[in-house]
Structures are given as structure tokens and as C-alpha cells.
Design a protein around this motif. Structure first.
Motif, PDB file in Angstrom:
ATOM      1  N   THR A 186       0.844  -1.246   0.190  1.00  0.00           N
ATOM      2  CA  THR A 186       0.040   0.022  -0.101  1.00  0.00           C
ATOM      3  C   THR A 186       0.806   1.432   0.032  1.00  0.00           C
ATOM      4  N   TYR A 187       1.915   1.230   0.659  1.00  0.00           N
ATOM      5  CA  TYR A 187       2.831   2.472   0.873  1.00  0.00           C
ATOM      6  C   TYR A 187       3.548   2.790  -0.488  1.00  0.00           C
ATOM      7  N   GLY A 188       3.776   1.575  -1.057  1.00  0.00           N
ATOM      8  CA  GLY A 188       4.635   1.645  -2.493  1.00  0.00           C
ATOM      9  C   GLY A 188       3.445   2.262  -3.495  1.00  0.00           C
ATOM     10  N   THR A 189       2.572   1.721  -3.099  1.00  0.00           N
ATOM     11  CA  THR A 189       1.288   1.925  -4.464  1.00  0.00           C
ATOM     12  C   THR A 189       0.871   3.512  -4.317  1.00  0.00           C
ATOM     13  N   VAL A 190       0.837   3.928  -3.116  1.00  0.00           N
ATOM     14  CA  VAL A 190       0.249   5.402  -2.905  1.00  0.00           C
ATOM     15  C   VAL A 190       1.650   6.403  -3.071  1.00  0.00           C
ATOM     16  N   SER A 191       2.812   5.788  -2.911  1.00  0.00           N
ATOM     17  CA  SER A 191       3.907   6.714  -2.839  1.00  0.00           C
ATOM     18  C   SER A 191       4.005   6.923  -4.555  1.00  0.00           C
ATOM     19  N   CYS A 192       3.874   5.922  -5.358  1.00  0.00           N
ATOM     20  CA  CYS A 192       3.955   6.106  -6.684  1.00  0.00           C
ATOM     21  C   CYS A 192       2.799   7.124  -7.333  1.00  0.00           C
ATOM     22  N   LEU A 193       1.667   6.941  -6.727  1.00  0.00           N
ATOM     23  CA  LEU A 193       0.478   7.953  -7.215  1.00  0.00           C
ATOM     24  C   LEU A 193       0.693   9.176  -6.730  1.00  0.00           C
ATOM     25  N   PHE A 194       1.235   9.217  -5.654  1.00  0.00           N
ATOM     26  CA  PHE A 194       1.788  10.808  -4.948  1.00  0.00           C
ATOM     27  C   PHE A 194       2.902  11.463  -5.888  1.00  0.00           C
ATOM     28  N   TRP A 195       3.816  10.538  -6.333  1.00  0.00           N
ATOM     29  CA  TRP A 195       4.849  11.046  -7.242  1.00  0.00           C
ATOM     30  C   TRP A 195       4.592  11.451  -8.514  1.00  0.00           C
ATOM     31  N   TYR A 196       3.420  10.534  -9.013  1.00  0.00           N
ATOM     32  CA  TYR A 196       3.169  10.729 -10.593  1.00  0.00           C
ATOM     33  C   TYR A 196       2.033  12.033 -10.422  1.00  0.00           C
ATOM     34  N   ILE A 197       1.330  12.233  -9.636  1.00  0.00           N
ATOM     35  CA  ILE A 197       0.470  13.258  -9.522  1.00  0.00           C
ATOM     36  C   ILE A 197       1.321  14.577  -9.392  1.00  0.00           C
ATOM     37  N   ILE A 249      -3.901  10.736   2.793  1.00  0.00           N
ATOM     38  CA  ILE A 249      -3.682   9.369   2.725  1.00  0.00           C
ATOM     39  C   ILE A 249      -2.282   8.931   3.188  1.00  0.00           C
ATOM     40  N   SER A 250      -1.236   9.591   2.789  1.00  0.00           N
ATOM     41  CA  SER A 250       0.037   8.938   2.743  1.00  0.00           C
ATOM     42  C   SER A 250       0.588   9.276   4.322  1.00  0.00           C
ATOM     43  N   THR A 251       0.182  10.206   4.868  1.00  0.00           N
ATOM     44  CA  THR A 251       0.490  10.384   6.122  1.00  0.00           C
ATOM     45  C   THR A 251       0.510   9.319   7.487  1.00  0.00           C
ATOM     46  N   PRO A 252      -0.624   8.719   7.418  1.00  0.00           N
ATOM     47  CA  PRO A 252      -0.662   7.558   8.186  1.00  0.00           C
ATOM     48  C   PRO A 252       0.146   6.419   7.661  1.00  0.00           C
ATOM     49  N   LEU A 253       0.312   6.400   6.570  1.00  0.00           N
ATOM     50  CA  LEU A 253       1.003   5.381   5.842  1.00  0.00           C
ATOM     51  C   LEU A 253       2.500   5.215   6.172  1.00  0.00           C
ATOM     52  N   VAL A 254       3.081   6.960   6.507  1.00  0.00           N
ATOM     53  CA  VAL A 254       4.343   6.943   6.865  1.00  0.00           C
ATOM     54  C   VAL A 254       4.581   6.292   8.226  1.00  0.00           C
ATOM     55  N   LEU A 255       3.579   6.468   9.187  1.00  0.00           N
ATOM     56  CA  LEU A 255       3.755   6.008  10.495  1.00  0.00           C
ATOM     57  C   LEU A 255       3.501   4.590  10.657  1.00  0.00           C
ATOM     58  N   SER A 256       2.587   4.080   9.544  1.00  0.00           N
ATOM     59  CA  SER A 256       2.133   2.834   9.777  1.00  0.00           C
ATOM     60  C   SER A 256       3.244   1.603   9.332  1.00  0.00           C
ATOM     61  N   VAL A 257       3.862   1.850   8.222  1.00  0.00           N
ATOM     62  CA  VAL A 257       4.863   1.091   7.621  1.00  0.00           C
ATOM     63  C   VAL A 257       5.897   0.659   8.473  1.00  0.00           C
ATOM     64  N   HIS A 258       6.537   1.652   9.035  1.00  0.00           N
ATOM     65  CA  HIS A 258       7.568   1.188   9.865  1.00  0.00           C
ATOM     66  C   HIS A 258       7.252   0.618  11.276  1.00  0.00           C
ATOM     67  N   THR A 259       6.059   0.931  11.701  1.00  0.00           N
ATOM     68  CA  THR A 259       5.534   0.363  12.914  1.00  0.00           C
ATOM     69  C   THR A 259       5.288  -0.840  12.827  1.00  0.00           C
ATOM     70  N   ILE A 260       4.476  -1.182  11.505  1.00  0.00           N
ATOM     71  CA  ILE A 260       4.347  -2.658  11.176  1.00  0.00           C
ATOM     72  C   ILE A 260       5.521  -3.495  11.152  1.00  0.00           C
ATOM     73  N   VAL A 261       6.590  -2.918  10.398  1.00  0.00           N
ATOM     74  CA  VAL A 261       7.843  -3.587  10.302  1.00  0.00           C
ATOM     75  C   VAL A 261       8.527  -3.850  11.901  1.00  0.00           C
ATOM     76  N   SER A 262       8.406  -3.036  12.634  1.00  0.00           N
ATOM     77  CA  SER A 262       8.775  -3.300  13.995  1.00  0.00           C
ATOM     78  C   SER A 262       7.986  -4.372  14.635  1.00  0.00           C
ATOM     79  N   PHE A 263       6.726  -4.479  14.353  1.00  0.00           N
ATOM     80  CA  PHE A 263       6.123  -5.586  14.984  1.00  0.00           C
ATOM     81  C   PHE A 263       6.315  -7.000  14.331  1.00  0.00           C
ATOM     82  N   ASP A 264       7.072  -7.114  13.518  1.00  0.00           N
ATOM     83  CA  ASP A 264       7.701  -8.151  13.076  1.00  0.00           C
ATOM     84  C   ASP A 264       8.740  -8.887  14.188  1.00  0.00           C
ATOM     85  N   PHE A 265       9.361  -7.909  14.624  1.00  0.00           N
ATOM     86  CA  PHE A 265      10.153  -8.159  15.832  1.00  0.00           C
ATOM     87  C   PHE A 265       9.439  -8.141  17.355  1.00  0.00           C
ATOM     88  N   ALA A 266       8.748  -7.206  17.544  1.00  0.00           N
ATOM     89  CA  ALA A 266       8.373  -7.044  18.876  1.00  0.00           C
ATOM     90  C   ALA A 266       7.512  -7.914  19.312  1.00  0.00           C
TER      91      ALA A 266
END
Length: 477
Positions: A186-197, A249-266
Motif C-alpha cells: 500500500t505504501y509503495g502504491t500510494v507513493s507512486c501515485l503521489f509522485w506521479y500526480i 492518505i500518505s501521512t498515516p502510511l508513513v507512520l504505519s509502515v515502519h510500525t508494522i515492520v517493527s511488529f515483526d520483531f516486537a
């Protein structure tokens, strides 16, 4: 105007405290006008390809071949070539996945959050930072996709994607690893859209300039991607609304992506991973490493293309201060990990952190401390921030330190877990090393193509921050 001011008098408290009036920083030096900005940014794309670009492109392509060769060898031979050894498995690819995802964090932060906060200094660096995000996500995706050795398992229904198969085995939706798939995609898709727009108005400008120059083939290519942009009031209104929605839309994604990556460990029970400080610690670390990479990329570009009027000392100051703030947060998190291990009175946790600092991997731990905690403290000093070469060197230390942070977290905990009988010393295989080294080539190839064929700054946003764009300002146009 006088009657309007009298209708809304200033608060009485202001007359008592007499706040100092701070001068607004100049975001574009030497009173550059609209035409100069357009010619400067478009000229990078329109001009002949410089020799240095070809040299860098050939070198980067050669380095990227290491990743391609490593992945072909992996698929042809098997996952054992990645140096897996009990108890440390998939350490190298997890380290590199988290490292590249962290690099990709700053692009959307600069574009989305700073846009919503109306931080105008972002305008000169946001386009390149967004591109950096997309290319970093591409590099990050290589490792989870290839980690099973058979890439077709990553795309076949029933393996990575949910699909009822004959064995009745489904993905575990309670696992953060599954959440990671959706969060990163989701982060990658929204980042591509944001960049292209954000690119569309500039692509329309490029189309018009190539048409005027009689270069019809290039005009058609840019015209295709400009999606019929005409620059009308209605087009600008729709563009700004779409850009604002995507920023939201992107703002919560910025926080969520690495939060979820940290959950892989936590959420695991491995000593050194099982801690609640990981989500904010990982987000701060990702922003820290992302800004480090932005400075590593933008400072050479500034020098090569003579962009000192557009990427000013104020921009460098802002990036250095954010790096300093997030680096200090990361240092605080390091100290709190030790405190929590002691305060929790869990002997396994306590041993994990003592082992990090004084065990077999102490060399990696102290490199991490030196690069991530000590290096950003230099940015307290104005003389350091004004020395561009020194800032660039320190930004490289930040990148190195953040890679070692992931190495320390993952490898030290796995190599010394609960059972001393299963302890081991992990060393990456030569295939792993070259595969990771090659991802820098992949990233560099993509970034070089970006600066050669795409306007590296949003011209309309840069023009909006100069005095001529203010109808009530000193300069009229």
C-alpha cells in the motif's frame, strides 16, 4: 485595510511580551524569476547527456549486475546459498529489507507531512525524495520476494496471497509478517501515485517546450504521461485537491509502515526483540536514515547542476536539524532498551543487551553507536552545517550506522537466544554480500534515469515560494 485591522485588534498579550519579528528565510536566492526556474530545471532534461552521467550509469549498471547474478544463482541453486545456519536464518535479507524500507521513509514524510504542515522549504527536495522512496521500496522488495529461493511461490495464489488451496492452509492474518505485505505494498502504491500526480504539471511543461523546439517524438512521450494537462483553472483545482487528498492518505502510511515492520520483531519472544519501544524507535530511525540518504543524494546534485539558488543553506539546515532530532531520539531509544532490560528483571533480556555491547558482535554495536548517536550531534554546530562536504560525509555515516542498527538487532538476538547449545556466530555468504551490494547499483541506476528524464524539482511549487508569486508582496509580476 485600516478599518479591517481595527475590527480585529491584536491580542493584548502581544503588546506585553513584544515577540520578536523573525525574518522569513529566503527559499530561492538572487531574486530568480519564473523563467529562470523553468529554464534551470527543464535544462537538466533538455541538455545533452553529460559525460559524468554516462560514467556513473555504466558503473551503477555493473554494480547492479551483482544483484541480478546473485538472484539467478539463488533461484538456480537454492536458498542455502544465502548462508543460513541455525540459529540465524534469513538474517541478511531481513537486515537489508528493513534498511531499504527505512531509506524509503523520508520521501513521503517530506512530501506528505511537510505539505500538510505547510513547510515551504520542502519544495526543492520533495521530488527527488519521493523518487528515492519508490526506488528504495523496489530494492527492499527484492529480499522478501526472493527469500524462499523460488520466486514463483511469491506470486502464486495460496502462498503469499490468500487463496484456498487443496491443503486448506491459509496465511496467518494475525501475523505481522502478513500485515507487512499489505502495509509495504500500500505504501509503495500510494507513493507512486503521489509522485506521479505531482509530476503531471511539469510533464505538461516539458511537452510544450519540446513541441516549441520541434522535438516531436519527445513531445509525444511527455504529452502521453502529462495526460492532456492544459494548466487551466479547473485542472489546477483538481490537481491541488488530488495532491492534498493523497497527502492526507500518505501521512498515516508513513507512520504505519515502519510500525508494522517493527511488529515483526516486537511481538516475538526473542530476547532483544520483545519490547514495546520498537514502533516509535523504528519510525524515528527510518526518518533518520531517510534524511541521511536525501542529503547523500541531493548535495552532489546541488553541486553538479549548480542548484545553490534553489537548494539553499536553509534547506541544508532544516535537513540537518531533523537528522539531529531523530538521531537523538534513536540514541534515547538505545539507552531506554538497556533501562527496560534492567528494570524488567528478565535475565534473558539483560543478557541480550550486555551481549550486544560486549559480546562477539560488539564491533558492530559500537559502529552503530558512533554513527547513529555521535555523528548527528555534530549538527548542533552551525559551522558544521555550513560545510557542505562535511555534511555529506556525516550523512554517509548515518546511512552506514542505520544498516548496522538492523544488523545488531537481528543478528545478535538470534545468534545468542535462550539455548547456549544452539549459539553460533553468523557470517554472511559471498552471495549474500554481493546481492546486497548490487542493490546500491539498482538504486543508483533508477535514480540516474530519474534525474536524466524527469524534472528533479516541482517547478510550480518552487515558483510558488518566491516573492513574485505573492500578489501582495513587494515584487509584482
Amino acid at each position: 485595510m485600516a478599518s479591517h485591522a481595527s475590527d480585529h485588534p491584536a491580542p493584548a498579550i502581544l503588546s506585553e511580551v513584544k515577540p520578536a519579528v523573525l525574518a522569513r528565510p529566503v527559499l530561492v536566492h538572487h531574486h530568480r524569476d519564473f523563467k529562470w526556474i523553468t529554464d534551470k530545471i527543464c535544462g537538466i532534461v533538455e541538455g545533452t547527456t553529460p559525460t559524468w552521467w554516462w560514467v556513473c550509469f555504466v558503473v551503477a549498471s555493473f554494480v547492479a549486475c551483482f544483484t541480478i547474478a546473485g538472484l539467478i544463482h539463488l533461484v538456480a541453486t537454492g536458498v542455502g546459498v544465502w548462508g543460513h545456519a541455525n540459529p540465524v536464518n534469513w538474517a541478511w535479507d531481513i537486515v537489508n529489507f528493513v534498511f531499504w524500507i527505512g531509506i524509503g521513509h523520508a520521501g513521503t514524510l517530506i512530501s506528505a507531512i511537510l505539505c500538510l504542515l505547510r513547510q515551504k522549504w520542502r519544495t526543492s527536495i520533495n521530488r527527488a525524495a519521493e523518487a528515492m522512496t519508490i526506488f528504495a521500496v523496489v530494492c527492499a522488495a527484492i529480499f522478501p520476494v526472493f527469500h524462499v529461493g523460488r520466486i514463483w511461490f511469491a506470486v502464486m495464489p495460496g502462498y503469499l496471497f490468500p487463496f484456498p488451496n487443496s491443503n486448506g492452509i491459509w496465511q496467518n492474518f494475525r501475523s505481522p509478517l502478513e500485515w507487512d505485505v499489505f502495509a509495504v505494498s500500500t505504501y509503495g502504491t500510494v507513493s507512486c501515485l503521489f509522485w506521479y500526480i505531482g509530476l503531471i504539471p511539469d510533464l505538461g511543461t516539458m511537452r510544450d517546450r519540446f513541441t516549441a523546439a520541434g522535438k516531436m517524438m519527445r513531445a509525444r512521450i511527455y504529452g502521453f504521461f502529462a495526460m492532456g494537462w492544459r494548466g487551466s483553472n479547473r485542472a489546477w483545482s483538481n490537481y491541488e485537491m488530488a495532491y492534498l487528498i493523497l497527502a492526507g492518505i500518505s501521512t498515516p502510511l508513513v507512520l504505519s509502515v515502519h510500525t508494522i515492520v517493527s511488529f515483526d520483531f516486537a511481538v516475538s519472544l526473542i530476547p532483544g526483540w520483545h519490547t514495546t519501544i520498537f514502533p516509535p524507535y523504528f519510525v524515528a530511525g527510518a526518518i533518520f536514515s531517510g534524511f541521511g540518504m536525501v542529503m547523500t543524494l541531493m548535495l552532489p546534485l546541488r553541486a553538479v547542476y549548480r542548484l545553490e539558488d534553489l537548494i539553499t543553506q536553509y534547506h541544508i539546515d532544516c535537513m540537518c536539524k531533523i537528522t539531529l532530532a531523530t538521531g537523538t531520539m534513536v540514541g534515547y531509544a538505545y539507552s531506554m532498551e538497556f533501562f527496560i532490560a534492567w528494570y524488567g528483571a528478565n535475565p534473558y533480556e539483560g543478557f541480550a543487551f550486555i551481549n550486544r555491547a560486549f559480546g562477539h558482535y560488539a564491533w558492530a554495536y559500537w559502529i552503530m553507536i558512533g554513527c547513529n548517536v555521535i555523528t548527528p550531534q555534530f549538527f548542533w554546530f552551525k559551522a558544521v552545517r555550513e560545510n557542505t562536504a562535511l555534511v555529506w560525509i556525516l550523512s554517509i555515516f548515518v546511512n552506514v550506522g542505520m544498516w548496522f542498527e538492523r544488523f545488531v538487532i537481528i543478528v545478535t538476538s538470534l545468534a545468542r537466544d535462550f539455548l547456549p547449545s544452539s549459539w553460533g556466530y553468523y557470517s554472511p555468504s559471498i552471495v549474500e554480500i554481493f546481492t546486497f551490494f548490487g542493490t546500491f547499483g539498482v538504486f543508483s541506476v533508477l535514480f540516474l534515469l530519474f534525474i536524466r528524464f524527469v524534472p528533479i524539482m516541482p517547478m510550480s511549487e518552487v515558483k510558488a515560494v518566491i516573492p513574485q508569486a505573492d500578489p501582495h508582496g513587494e515584487h509584482k509580476h
